[in-house]
Scaffold this motif. Structure first.
Motif, PDB file in Angstrom:
ATOM      1  N   PHE A  28       0.829  -1.210   0.000  1.00  0.00           N
ATOM      2  CA  PHE A  28       0.000   0.000   0.000  1.00  0.00           C
ATOM      3  C   PHE A  28       0.859   1.253   0.000  1.00  0.00           C
ATOM      4  N   SER A  29       1.974   1.209   0.707  1.00  0.00           N
ATOM      5  CA  SER A  29       2.814   2.390   0.870  1.00  0.00           C
ATOM      6  C   SER A  29       3.460   2.839  -0.439  1.00  0.00           C
ATOM      7  N   GLY A  30       3.459   1.987  -1.431  1.00  0.00           N
ATOM      8  CA  GLY A  30       4.057   2.337  -2.713  1.00  0.00           C
ATOM      9  C   GLY A  30       3.081   2.906  -3.724  1.00  0.00           C
ATOM     10  N   TYR A  31       1.836   3.012  -3.329  1.00  0.00           N
ATOM     11  CA  TYR A  31       0.796   3.475  -4.246  1.00  0.00           C
ATOM     12  C   TYR A  31       0.244   4.847  -3.871  1.00  0.00           C
ATOM     13  N   ARG A  32      -0.105   5.592  -4.875  1.00  0.00           N
ATOM     14  CA  ARG A  32      -0.954   6.767  -4.658  1.00  0.00           C
ATOM     15  C   ARG A  32      -2.326   6.273  -4.245  1.00  0.00           C
ATOM     16  N   MET A  33      -2.987   7.016  -3.367  1.00  0.00           N
ATOM     17  CA  MET A  33      -4.331   6.677  -2.923  1.00  0.00           C
ATOM     18  C   MET A  33      -5.285   7.808  -3.265  1.00  0.00           C
ATOM     19  N   ALA A  34      -6.507   7.444  -3.559  1.00  0.00           N
ATOM     20  CA  ALA A  34      -7.513   8.453  -3.882  1.00  0.00           C
ATOM     21  C   ALA A  34      -8.866   8.034  -3.332  1.00  0.00           C
ATOM     22  N   TRP A  35      -9.724   9.004  -3.203  1.00  0.00           N
ATOM     23  CA  TRP A  35     -11.127   8.778  -2.895  1.00  0.00           C
ATOM     24  C   TRP A  35     -11.953   9.301  -4.071  1.00  0.00           C
ATOM     25  N   PHE A  36     -12.896   8.503  -4.472  1.00  0.00           N
ATOM     26  CA  PHE A  36     -13.870   8.872  -5.487  1.00  0.00           C
ATOM     27  C   PHE A  36     -15.253   8.708  -4.873  1.00  0.00           C
ATOM     28  N   ARG A  37     -16.237   9.295  -5.495  1.00  0.00           N
ATOM     29  CA  ARG A  37     -17.609   9.088  -5.039  1.00  0.00           C
ATOM     30  C   ARG A  37     -18.532   8.958  -6.236  1.00  0.00           C
ATOM     31  N   GLN A  38     -19.643   8.316  -5.987  1.00  0.00           N
ATOM     32  CA  GLN A  38     -20.574   8.069  -7.086  1.00  0.00           C
ATOM     33  C   GLN A  38     -22.002   8.114  -6.590  1.00  0.00           C
ATOM     34  N   VAL A  39     -22.813   8.836  -7.315  1.00  0.00           N
ATOM     35  CA  VAL A  39     -24.241   8.880  -7.083  1.00  0.00           C
ATOM     36  C   VAL A  39     -24.892   7.988  -8.129  1.00  0.00           C
ATOM     37  N   THR A  40     -25.901   7.273  -7.740  1.00  0.00           N
ATOM     38  CA  THR A  40     -26.588   6.373  -8.666  1.00  0.00           C
ATOM     39  C   THR A  40     -26.999   7.102  -9.935  1.00  0.00           C
ATOM     40  N   GLY A  41     -26.591   6.532 -11.065  1.00  0.00           N
ATOM     41  CA  GLY A  41     -26.958   7.116 -12.346  1.00  0.00           C
ATOM     42  C   GLY A  41     -25.956   8.134 -12.868  1.00  0.00           C
ATOM     43  N   LYS A  42     -24.940   8.411 -12.072  1.00  0.00           N
ATOM     44  CA  LYS A  42     -23.930   9.378 -12.501  1.00  0.00           C
ATOM     45  C   LYS A  42     -22.555   8.722 -12.541  1.00  0.00           C
ATOM     46  N   GLU A  43     -21.622   9.374 -13.220  1.00  0.00           N
ATOM     47  CA  GLU A  43     -20.275   8.850 -13.298  1.00  0.00           C
ATOM     48  C   GLU A  43     -19.554   8.994 -11.959  1.00  0.00           C
ATOM     49  N   ARG A  44     -18.590   8.122 -11.760  1.00  0.00           N
ATOM     50  CA  ARG A  44     -17.768   8.216 -10.568  1.00  0.00           C
ATOM     51  C   ARG A  44     -16.959   9.508 -10.629  1.00  0.00           C
ATOM     52  N   GLU A  45     -16.915  10.203  -9.500  1.00  0.00           N
ATOM     53  CA  GLU A  45     -16.309  11.534  -9.428  1.00  0.00           C
ATOM     54  C   GLU A  45     -15.084  11.530  -8.523  1.00  0.00           C
ATOM     55  N   PHE A  46     -14.019  12.151  -8.973  1.00  0.00           N
ATOM     56  CA  PHE A  46     -12.819  12.306  -8.145  1.00  0.00           C
ATOM     57  C   PHE A  46     -13.114  13.220  -6.965  1.00  0.00           C
ATOM     58  N   VAL A  47     -12.571  12.855  -5.806  1.00  0.00           N
ATOM     59  CA  VAL A  47     -12.739  13.680  -4.607  1.00  0.00           C
ATOM     60  C   VAL A  47     -11.388  14.212  -4.135  1.00  0.00           C
ATOM     61  N   ALA A  48     -10.443  13.304  -3.892  1.00  0.00           N
ATOM     62  CA  ALA A  48      -9.158  13.715  -3.348  1.00  0.00           C
ATOM     63  C   ALA A  48      -8.126  12.626  -3.614  1.00  0.00           C
ATOM     64  N   THR A  49      -6.867  13.038  -3.617  1.00  0.00           N
ATOM     65  CA  THR A  49      -5.785  12.081  -3.797  1.00  0.00           C
ATOM     66  C   THR A  49      -4.590  12.487  -2.942  1.00  0.00           C
ATOM     67  N   ILE A  50      -3.773  11.494  -2.588  1.00  0.00           N
ATOM     68  CA  ILE A  50      -2.582  11.724  -1.811  1.00  0.00           C
ATOM     69  C   ILE A  50      -1.476  10.855  -2.381  1.00  0.00           C
ATOM     70  N   SER A  51      -0.278  11.398  -2.437  1.00  0.00           N
ATOM     71  CA  SER A  51       0.846  10.658  -2.999  1.00  0.00           C
ATOM     72  C   SER A  51       1.246   9.501  -2.089  1.00  0.00           C
ATOM     73  N   ALA A  52       2.094   8.647  -2.598  1.00  0.00           N
ATOM     74  CA  ALA A  52       2.481   7.448  -1.862  1.00  0.00           C
ATOM     75  C   ALA A  52       3.121   7.773  -0.510  1.00  0.00           C
ATOM     76  N   ASN A  53       3.925   8.808  -0.472  1.00  0.00           N
ATOM     77  CA  ASN A  53       4.590   9.162   0.795  1.00  0.00           C
ATOM     78  C   ASN A  53       3.798  10.179   1.604  1.00  0.00           C
TER      79      ASN A  53
END
Length: 124
Positions: A28-53
């Protein structure tokens, strides 16, 4: 890597929630992590991201100043602290990890592994 998202629930507008993403292994520590969100019927939306470190974060404009993304690589966990929640924040929230560079980090196709999603409901 298996991801387990948790912490969703029901909250009134103006309230706070903390989402957690637990990874199954230390890679896990070697990957960028992100949060996305999705409302029914809509495309998944980017919320936030953090680099690996954890040194670099980025947010979609609608959550800047209200949400904070963080991670603890010693515990193989990431989190999304959400405050001043609004009804329009209601969605299923997903954590994801991948090796996206910052310029491509808002594209869901750049992420290799996804959690199962946790529902956040904000009532007005």
């Amino acid at each position: 890597v298996q991801l387990q998202a948790s912490g969703g629930g029901w909250v009134q507008a103006g309230g706070s929630l903390r989402l957690t993403c637990a990874a199954s292994e230390s890679t896990f520590s070697g990957y960028r992590m992100a949060w996305f969100r999705q409302v029914t019927g809509k495309e998944r939306e980017f919320v936030a991201t953090i680099s690996a470190n954890g040194g670099t974060t980025s947010y979609t404009d609608s959550v800047k100043g209200r949400f904070t993304i963080s991670r603890d690589n010693r515990k193989n966990t990431g989190s999304l602290e959400m405050s001043s929640l609004k009804p329009e924040d209601t969605a299923v929230y997903y954590c994801a990890v991948g090796r996206a560079i910052l310029s491509a980090s808002r594209d869901s196709r750049m992420y290799l592994y996804w959690g199962q999603g946790t529902l956040v409901t904000v009532s007005s």
